[in-house]
Design an enzyme around this catalytic site. Structure first.
Site, mmCIF file in Angstrom:
data_model
loop_
_atom_site.group_PDB
_atom_site.id
_atom_site.type_symbol
_atom_site.label_atom_id
_atom_site.label_comp_id
_atom_site.label_asym_id
_atom_site.label_seq_id
_atom_site.Cartn_x
_atom_site.Cartn_y
_atom_site.Cartn_z
ATOM 1 N N GLU A 115 -31.321 -58.299 67.347
ATOM 2 C CA GLU A 115 -30.036 -57.604 67.299
ATOM 3 C C GLU A 115 -30.084 -56.499 66.238
ATOM 4 O O GLU A 115 -30.968 -56.470 65.387
ATOM 5 C CB GLU A 115 -28.904 -58.594 66.956
ATOM 6 N N GLN A 160 -17.361 -55.417 62.528
ATOM 7 C CA GLN A 160 -16.937 -56.309 63.610
ATOM 8 C C GLN A 160 -15.791 -57.180 63.094
ATOM 9 O O GLN A 160 -15.934 -57.892 62.090
ATOM 10 C CB GLN A 160 -18.117 -57.190 64.051
ATOM 11 N N MET A 213 -14.828 -61.151 59.720
ATOM 12 C CA MET A 213 -15.693 -60.029 60.061
ATOM 13 C C MET A 213 -17.110 -60.528 60.285
ATOM 14 O O MET A 213 -17.518 -61.543 59.744
ATOM 15 C CB MET A 213 -15.684 -58.988 58.927
ATOM 16 N N ASN A 214 -17.851 -59.762 61.110
ATOM 17 C CA ASN A 214 -19.306 -59.932 61.042
ATOM 18 C C ASN A 214 -19.949 -58.561 60.802
ATOM 19 O O ASN A 214 -19.616 -57.944 59.772
ATOM 20 C CB ASN A 214 -19.900 -60.762 62.187
ATOM 21 N N ASP A 215 -20.836 -58.087 61.634
ATOM 22 C CA ASP A 215 -21.701 -56.946 61.303
ATOM 23 C C ASP A 215 -20.991 -55.717 60.722
ATOM 24 O O ASP A 215 -19.936 -55.320 61.212
ATOM 25 C CB ASP A 215 -22.401 -56.416 62.563
ATOM 26 N N ARG A 240 -27.722 -53.857 73.430
ATOM 27 C CA ARG A 240 -26.630 -53.584 72.489
ATOM 28 C C ARG A 240 -27.065 -53.045 71.123
ATOM 29 O O ARG A 240 -28.221 -52.975 70.802
ATOM 30 C CB ARG A 240 -25.801 -54.853 72.281
ATOM 31 N N ASP A 241 -26.037 -52.700 70.342
ATOM 32 C CA ASP A 241 -26.134 -52.330 68.926
ATOM 33 C C ASP A 241 -26.832 -50.988 68.687
ATOM 34 O O ASP A 241 -27.798 -50.903 67.907
ATOM 35 C CB ASP A 241 -26.822 -53.454 68.114
ATOM 36 N N TRP A 283 -25.690 -66.834 61.589
ATOM 37 C CA TRP A 283 -25.049 -67.367 62.800
ATOM 38 C C TRP A 283 -25.160 -68.881 62.904
ATOM 39 O O TRP A 283 -24.433 -69.507 63.672
ATOM 40 C CB TRP A 283 -25.578 -66.675 64.057
ATOM 41 N N SER A 332 -21.091 -53.994 68.174
ATOM 42 C CA SER A 332 -21.690 -53.196 67.099
ATOM 43 C C SER A 332 -22.232 -51.849 67.564
ATOM 44 O O SER A 332 -22.624 -51.673 68.717
ATOM 45 C CB SER A 332 -22.791 -53.994 66.418
HETATM 46 C C1 FRU Z 1 -24.797 -59.493 65.652
HETATM 47 C C2 FRU Z 1 -23.989 -59.367 66.943
HETATM 48 C C3 FRU Z 1 -24.353 -58.083 67.666
HETATM 49 C C4 FRU Z 1 -23.133 -57.817 68.493
HETATM 50 C C5 FRU Z 1 -22.031 -58.289 67.579
HETATM 51 C C6 FRU Z 1 -20.862 -58.912 68.286
HETATM 52 O O1 FRU Z 1 -24.227 -60.340 64.716
HETATM 53 O O2 FRU Z 1 -24.220 -60.510 67.751
HETATM 54 O O3 FRU Z 1 -25.548 -58.159 68.415
HETATM 55 O O4 FRU Z 1 -22.992 -56.472 68.839
HETATM 56 O O5 FRU Z 1 -22.603 -59.245 66.714
HETATM 57 O O6 FRU Z 1 -19.845 -59.232 67.379
#
Ligand code: FRU
Length: 451
Positions: free
Chosen positions: A177, A19, A1-3, A126-127, A265, A60
């Site tokens: 972001e 994510q 997972m990320n965000d 984005r986001d 990251w 995201s």
């Molecule tokens: C932040 C990011 C967001 C993007 C998502 C993609 O960590 O890069 O900007 O929407 O992750 O996984």
């Protein structure tokens, strides 16, 4: 997972979308994973909520409860949950904002027929994070390459009108972001003051104080014409692993609740992992406090009360004291007068040649988190490091709250004014705890180890 994505509370249920690539342990074609909790502590994972396809990845975004059915997507008087998320086209790189809604508490989702709802032809847009303010919906999202936060407004969550642009400002070395805009109560010495201020949160991929990714915040004002910062940017967390943090929409009480992805990251895809990679930080309640005329964020973790496994009161400390308690996961609360000690420290996850150290140096006014000997560190050259932060002035006795988990240490100093979050990868058998007063005598007022 990320965000973390779509953090929202509906009828007492907290939703944490995230994510997620279910088929791999690195970043891939992302979907929204889903988990729910009553108390922000015990989570139940549910099936994927928004799934990627070959031509559209689900990046995201956020979710709001459209209780008054402003979108007209509700049914029988019930307002839907509405998700605004970035639709990423892997072929062209285009990033457009799309809408999906749910009428069954986030279990199933329907994409809006006329998606995307916002498209400016950009590959770095984005986001989206949506909030309710002044009887309107507001949305912040980034133009990542430009280092700006774009503010939009809508009556129905579908048609969005551009209001203003903020930035570049503060830290601009890395892409911007995952922004958020929150109203945060101001407290004085006695508790809530009745005052509040707007805070804009921005994640930056590179150039944070501990190296790589981190989060900055701007305290300011929000008017009809946009957000204006009234103070210089500050860092939210001085450790290396607090990123893409956003708040829960609809959280009860005046204090926003923030939760972040516990990684960076720089090395996110390289940290030791077997069958999953990535975790969230503890949720934190946010307040503001005035320091030297400036408003600074205070963060308090949402934690279990816990059982006291070991406690100490009123004891001088000179050198190391091995605590008669072992813990792989625990919360330590420490109140100490540093006396003439050069540094007061707490070593956690202590084992054979391993220790992670939280320390305070009163003379230089610094707090540190040292993971150089924390365990596995050689997977990335920047990982084995010591991270430091300026300590809040005039804070005596020193107060530390340290939350130790299987692969992390979160440090809250000065009642949450200074925070450091780091991942660590010790041997599972490294469970020792050691207190330390270096080059002088300190006085422990109170120490509690809660499990
Ligand atoms: C932040 C990011 C967001 C993007 C998502 C993609 O960590 O890069 O900007 O929407 O992750 O996984």
């Amino acid at each position: 997972m990320n965000d973390p994505n779509g953090l929202v509370v509906q009828d007492g249920e907290h939703h944490l979308f995230f994510q997620h690539w279910p088929d791999g342990i690195v970043h891939g074609p992302m979907s929204w994973g889903h988990a729910v909790s009553e108390d922000l502590l015990d989570w139940t994972e549910l099936p994927i909520a928004l799934a990627a396809t070959d031509t559209e990845h689900v990046w995201s975004g956020s979710v709001v409860h459209d209780a008054d059915n402003t979108s007209g997507l509700g049914r029988d008087g019930a307002g839907p949950l509405v998700a605004l998320w970035t639709s990423f086209d892997p072929a062209s790189g285009l990033q457009r904002q799309s809408l999906s809604w749910s009428l069954d508490r986030g279990r199933t989702w329907t994409p809006y027929a006329a998606n995307p709802v916002l498209d400016i032809g950009s590959t770095a847009f984005r986001d989206p994070k949506v909030l309710r303010h002044d009887d309107a919906w507001w949305m912040v999202l980034v133009l990542a390459d430009d280092r700006t936060v774009e503010l939009y407004r809508s009556a129905d969550l579908i048609a969005w009108e551009h209001v203003s642009s903020f930035g570049p400002e503060g830290a601009v070395e890395g892409l911007w972001e995952c922004p958020d805009l929150v109203r945060v109560p101001v407290e004085d010495g006695d508790g809530p003051s009745g005052e509040a201020a707007w805070v804009l949160l921005v994640s930056v991929v590179d150039g944070a104080p501990a190296g790589g990714s981190g989060m900055q915040y701007f305290v300011g004002e929000l008017t009809d014409t946009g957000f204006v910062a009234t103070q210089a940017a500050r860092w939210l967390d001085h450790g290396a692993d607090f990123y893409a943090g956003v708040s829960y929409s609809g959280a009860p009480g005046p204090e926003p609740v923030l939760q972040a992805w516990m990684s960076n990251w720089q090395y996110a895809v390289a940290v030791p992992a077997v069958d999953f990679r990535g975790a969230m930080t503890l949720p934190r309640r946010l307040a503001l406090r005035r320091r030297d005329g400036e408003l600074v964020l205070v963060q308090r973790p949402v934690v279990r009360p816990g059982r006291t496994a070991y406690e100490l009161r009123d004891r001088p400390l000179d050198g190391e004291l091995v605590l008669p308690v072992a813990a792989r996961t625990c919360r330590v609360v420490l109140e100490v007068d540093p006396g003439d000690a050069r540094r007061v420290g707490l070593h956690v996850r202590v084992g054979d040649g391993e220790r992670t150290t939280v320390w305070v140096a009163p003379a230089s006014g610094t707090v540190g988190l040292d993971r150089r000997t924390s365990g596995e560190t050689d997977f990335h050259p920047g990982f084995a490091a010591e991270h430091t932060a300026p300590l809040v002035s005039g804070d005596a006795p020193l107060r530390l709250e340290v939350v130790v988990d299987v692969s992390s240490v979160e440090v809250f100093a000065g009642d949450g004014e200074v925070v450091l979050t780091d991942q660590v990868f010790p041997d599972p058998v490294s469970t020792g705890l050691v207190l330390d007063a270096e080059d002088g005598e300190a006085h422990i007022r109170h120490l509690a180890v809660l499990v």
